[in-house]
Design a protein around this motif. Sequence first.
Motif, PDB file in Angstrom:
ATOM      1  N   ALA A 142      51.688 -50.099  55.885  1.00  8.97           N
ATOM      2  CA  ALA A 142      51.491 -48.717  56.322  1.00  8.97           C
ATOM      3  C   ALA A 142      50.562 -48.596  57.518  1.00  8.97           C
ATOM      4  N   HIS A 143      49.749 -49.598  57.765  1.00  4.60           N
ATOM      5  CA  HIS A 143      48.751 -49.491  58.823  1.00  4.60           C
ATOM      6  C   HIS A 143      49.272 -50.108  60.120  1.00  4.60           C
ATOM      7  N   PRO A 144      49.412 -49.295  61.171  1.00  2.00           N
ATOM      8  CA  PRO A 144      49.795 -49.876  62.461  1.00  2.00           C
ATOM      9  C   PRO A 144      48.724 -50.869  62.908  1.00  2.00           C
ATOM     10  N   ARG A 145      49.156 -51.897  63.592  1.00  3.10           N
ATOM     11  CA  ARG A 145      48.195 -52.903  64.025  1.00  3.10           C
ATOM     12  C   ARG A 145      48.435 -53.263  65.477  1.00  3.10           C
ATOM     13  N   GLU A 146      47.432 -53.843  66.071  1.00  2.00           N
ATOM     14  CA  GLU A 146      47.549 -54.411  67.401  1.00  2.00           C
ATOM     15  C   GLU A 146      47.181 -55.883  67.294  1.00  2.00           C
ATOM     16  N   GLY A 147      47.831 -56.695  68.109  1.00  2.00           N
ATOM     17  CA  GLY A 147      47.569 -58.121  68.061  1.00  2.00           C
ATOM     18  C   GLY A 147      47.113 -58.647  69.410  1.00  2.00           C
ATOM     19  N   TRP A 148      46.240 -59.625  69.363  1.00  2.00           N
ATOM     20  CA  TRP A 148      45.733 -60.274  70.566  1.00  2.00           C
ATOM     21  C   TRP A 148      45.837 -61.783  70.386  1.00  2.00           C
ATOM     22  N   THR A 149      46.286 -62.455  71.421  1.00  2.00           N
ATOM     23  CA  THR A 149      46.328 -63.913  71.398  1.00  2.00           C
ATOM     24  C   THR A 149      44.929 -64.434  71.682  1.00  2.00           C
ATOM     25  N   VAL A 150      44.375 -65.148  70.719  1.00  2.00           N
ATOM     26  CA  VAL A 150      43.035 -65.709  70.839  1.00  2.00           C
ATOM     27  C   VAL A 150      43.116 -67.123  71.411  1.00  2.00           C
ATOM     28  N   HIS A 151      44.182 -67.790  71.047  1.00  2.86           N
ATOM     29  CA  HIS A 151      44.433 -69.179  71.444  1.00  2.86           C
ATOM     30  C   HIS A 151      45.951 -69.333  71.399  1.00  2.86           C
ATOM     31  N   PRO A 152      46.540 -70.273  72.096  1.00  2.00           N
ATOM     32  CA  PRO A 152      48.000 -70.414  72.051  1.00  2.00           C
ATOM     33  C   PRO A 152      48.581 -70.531  70.643  1.00  2.00           C
ATOM     34  N   ASN A 153      47.791 -70.972  69.685  1.00  6.86           N
ATOM     35  CA  ASN A 153      48.270 -71.117  68.311  1.00  6.86           C
ATOM     36  C   ASN A 153      47.605 -70.143  67.342  1.00  6.86           C
TER      37      ASN A 153
END
Length: 79
Positions: free
Chosen positions: A20-31
């Motif tokens: 139910a919670h929209p999220r945002e994602g960020w690449t911290v490292h290639p993996n």
Amino acid sequence: MGDAALVHAEIVGETARGGAHPREGWTVHPNLELAVPVARAVNPISGTNWEGIGVRPDVPCDADTALDRELALVAARLA
């Protein structure tokens, strides 16, 4: 079928996973990706949401039979 003021459709199938919670994602490292909830959905009547609980179907059945089950329900209502 739930709160009458919010009913828009009949749900046939299995209980949803509960995202139910929209999220945002960020690449911290290639993996590695960081996913952070940025909002919270709230039912205006109950004051709750479905995060981690899911949405219970009005007509529970296995996902692989849900379409056939719904088509049968529609045909019966139209008859």
